[in-house]
Scaffold this active site. Structure first.
Site, PDB file in Angstrom:
ATOM      1  N   HIS A 156       0.833  -1.219   0.000  1.00 15.23           N
ATOM      2  CA  HIS A 156       0.000   0.000   0.000  1.00 15.23           C
ATOM      3  C   HIS A 156       0.861   1.260   0.000  1.00 15.23           C
ATOM      4  O   HIS A 156       0.455   2.293   0.518  1.00 15.23           O
ATOM      5  CB  HIS A 156      -0.952   0.039   1.198  1.00 15.23           C
ATOM      6  CG  HIS A 156      -1.692  -1.244   1.431  1.00 15.23           C
ATOM      7  ND1 HIS A 156      -2.896  -1.542   0.846  1.00 15.23           N
ATOM      8  CD2 HIS A 156      -1.366  -2.339   2.181  1.00 15.23           C
ATOM      9  CE1 HIS A 156      -3.296  -2.740   1.221  1.00 15.23           C
ATOM     10  NE2 HIS A 156      -2.375  -3.256   2.027  1.00 15.23           N
ATOM     11  N   SER A 277      15.030  20.349 -17.734  1.00 18.43           N
ATOM     12  CA  SER A 277      13.859  21.138 -18.082  1.00 18.43           C
ATOM     13  C   SER A 277      14.276  22.344 -18.918  1.00 18.43           C
ATOM     14  O   SER A 277      15.397  22.840 -18.791  1.00 18.43           O
ATOM     15  CB  SER A 277      13.183  21.595 -16.780  1.00 18.43           C
ATOM     16  OG  SER A 277      12.475  22.790 -16.978  1.00 18.43           O
ATOM     17  N   LYS A 283      16.569  20.813 -12.877  1.00 16.55           N
ATOM     18  CA  LYS A 283      15.846  19.550 -13.063  1.00 16.55           C
ATOM     19  C   LYS A 283      16.677  18.462 -13.731  1.00 16.55           C
ATOM     20  O   LYS A 283      17.407  18.693 -14.679  1.00 16.55           O
ATOM     21  CB  LYS A 283      14.590  19.774 -13.905  1.00 16.55           C
ATOM     22  CG  LYS A 283      13.500  20.557 -13.226  1.00 16.55           C
ATOM     23  CD  LYS A 283      12.958  19.882 -11.965  1.00 16.55           C
ATOM     24  CE  LYS A 283      12.075  18.698 -12.271  1.00 16.55           C
ATOM     25  NZ  LYS A 283      10.842  19.067 -12.965  1.00 16.55           N
ATOM     26  N   GLU A 290      10.119   7.324 -17.610  1.00 16.10           N
ATOM     27  CA  GLU A 290       8.733   7.801 -17.787  1.00 16.10           C
ATOM     28  C   GLU A 290       8.165   7.360 -19.136  1.00 16.10           C
ATOM     29  O   GLU A 290       7.003   6.975 -19.246  1.00 16.10           O
ATOM     30  CB  GLU A 290       8.683   9.330 -17.722  1.00 16.10           C
ATOM     31  CG  GLU A 290       8.918   9.896 -16.339  1.00 16.10           C
ATOM     32  CD  GLU A 290       9.053  11.410 -16.400  1.00 16.10           C
ATOM     33  OE1 GLU A 290       8.139  12.101 -15.954  1.00 16.10           O
ATOM     34  OE2 GLU A 290      10.073  11.907 -16.922  1.00 16.10           O
TER      35      GLU A 290
END
Ligand code: ARG
Length: 461
Positions: A156, A277, A283, A290
């Site tokens: 969980h 970025s 970043k 992804e």
């Protein structure tokens, strides 16, 4: 030279837009090696069986070999035909004249496309398997390095129990092993030769289907001509196996993504597999991971597309089936590139051992073992569960952990706690005590990894 099939039956030219709409050449062109090799085997058999003359058979085979070479070398551009089958036949006829027109004896595009796709799928499986094996080996090597690296495992998304990074990564080894097995299973049903089924009703020519299968390296021939031209099960199985591979890659990507957040800091993805970025200079984004996660949606979409395509189609061939190629090719290409990228990315990931260990020390991951400790001293498990629950509440309130609790504090909750409790609840001991098959003790993980690599060795790749 374009083969004009409409010249016989039709009075009228095909509508220009309809003609373009019907053509599959722009996407089935990549089937040319299979189509030509299939035609070569077919013509060899026609010659051997006396269906066409040995001289014509030889001429056709030589010319087909030339066409194969010319396309591969870029000397012949695939264009101006309804599909890859008509293109090859058109070039053959242009180069050979009459003899070329004999290639389609005892054959239909319906069994031809079934053959081409089966050949393509067999090759796709042969390409995917080594990529999976390479990934398994990378994972196993990293896992072996980290059989002692303690970390928290979660359920969980809440800290659950301590394991090791070696044990954790070995979970993925098992998944990818099953993926190879799934591909191998699917290979068996793909490795069946459909040619000779013709349009759907086979043929009255004295063909030798087994000979064609032998020439093309198929293990057997299809057993019902109607099924053979209608069947895309093997293709759906492959796309389903790819979807399963992608699901595994996606879950692993997700782990790498959140492990490399500043909140977790368990891992660092190398710059070679990251992007920055355009606005935020600080970043370091895990783009590859992804995108693997994102592409999983596309591959699963291919599976849905194929299932929806086949659902409700009457036997035998229907033009709807021409639409199966986008999904198949895209799925195989995507899965293959994701496997390669994941392998490369993973081999450069830096795992942060202190952060992983620290993570295991937080969140009371020893609680289950604390309850088991009391059970071993005679308490029923449910009673022990309640006592430890109360202890955790106490520790949260007093900012303590199982490690910093004094023996007296332990005993306040149960007189069954002895001086050995600290040792029994050390992360190292908790892990070392789990030695059964599949458990996280370093010795067990090493043994299971060895068994996994042995299983891999035995698989056909
Ligand atoms: N281009 C077709 C396909 O990709 C080949 C089979 C065509 N057969 C036919 N009768 N139109 O499925």
């Amino acid at each position: 030279m374009e083969v004009k099939l409409t010249q016989g039956i039709f009075d009228k030219e095909q509508n220009i837009e309809a003609k373009a709409f019907i053509s599959s050449l722009s996407f089935d062109n990549r089937l040319y090696p299979y189509d030509i090799r299939g035609s070569i085997a077919h013509c060899a058999m026609l010659g051997e069986c006396g269906i066409i003359s040995p001289a014509d058979s030889q001429k056709i085979i030589t010319s087909l070999n030339g066409i194969l070479e010319d396309i591969t070398l870029g000397k012949l551009v695939i264009k101006d035909a309804d599909d890859i089958h008509m293109f090859v036949e058109g070039v053959l006829t242009a180069r050979l004249g009459e003899a070329g027109k004999r290639v389609h004896t005892a054959r239909s595009r319906n069994d031809q496309i079934a053959l081409d796709i089966r050949m393509y799928c067999k090759e796709a499986i042969t390409t995917l398997r080594p990529s999976l094996a390479a990934l398994i080996k990378t994972l196993a090597a990293i896992a072996l390095e980290h059989v002692n690296t303690v970390m928290a495992a979660y359920t969980h998304m809440q800290k659950a129990q301590p394991v090791t990074l070696g044990h954790y990564l070995s979970a993925y080894v098992q998944m990818f092993l099953r993926d190879i097995e799934r591909l191998n299973d699917c290979y068996k049903r793909t490795d069946v030769m459909p040619l000779g089924s013709c349009a759907l009703a086979s043929t009255s020519y004295p063909i030798d289907r087994e000979r064609v299968a032998e020439l093309l390296g198929f293990s057997s021939v299809t057993q019902n001509s109607i099924d053979a031209v209608s069947d895309r099960d093997f293709q759906i199985e492959l796309v389903s196996a790819c979807t399963q591979i992608m699901l595994h890659l996606s879950r692993m990507s997700e782990e790498l993504i959140y492990w490399s957040t500043s909140e977790f800091g368990y891992a660092e993805i190398s710059e070679g597999y990251s992007s920055t970025s355009s606005i935020m200079p600080q970043k370091k984004n895990p783009d590859v991971a992804e995108l693997i996660r994102g592409k999983t949606g596309r591959v699963a979409g291919s599976l849905t597309a194929l299932i929806m395509l086949m659902k409700g189609l009457p036997l035998a061939y229907n033009s709807d089936m021409q639409e199966d190629k986008h999904a198949l090719f895209d799925c195989v290409d995507t899965t293959e590139s994701c496997l390669k990228l994941m392998n490369g990315m993973l081999s450069e990931v830096k795992f942060n051992v202190p952060a992983l260990t620290k993570g295991a020390k937080q969140g009371f991951t020893q609680a289950t073992d604390a309850a088991d400790y009391l059970v071993k001293k005679g308490l029923p498990f449910r009673t022990a569960h309640e006592i430890i629950g109360k202890m955790v509440r106490y520790m949260i309130k007093n900012k303590k952990t199982f490690e910093t609790l004094s023996l007296n504090e332990y005993r306040d909750f149960s007189p069954l706690f002895d001086a050995d409790v600290q040792e029994a609840l050390s992360l190292k001991q908790i892990i070392a005590s789990r030695v059964s098959v599949g458990a996280p003790a370093p010795s067990a993980v090493k043994r299971e990894l060895k068994a996994a690599l042995k299983r891999l060795d035995k698989l056909s790749l």
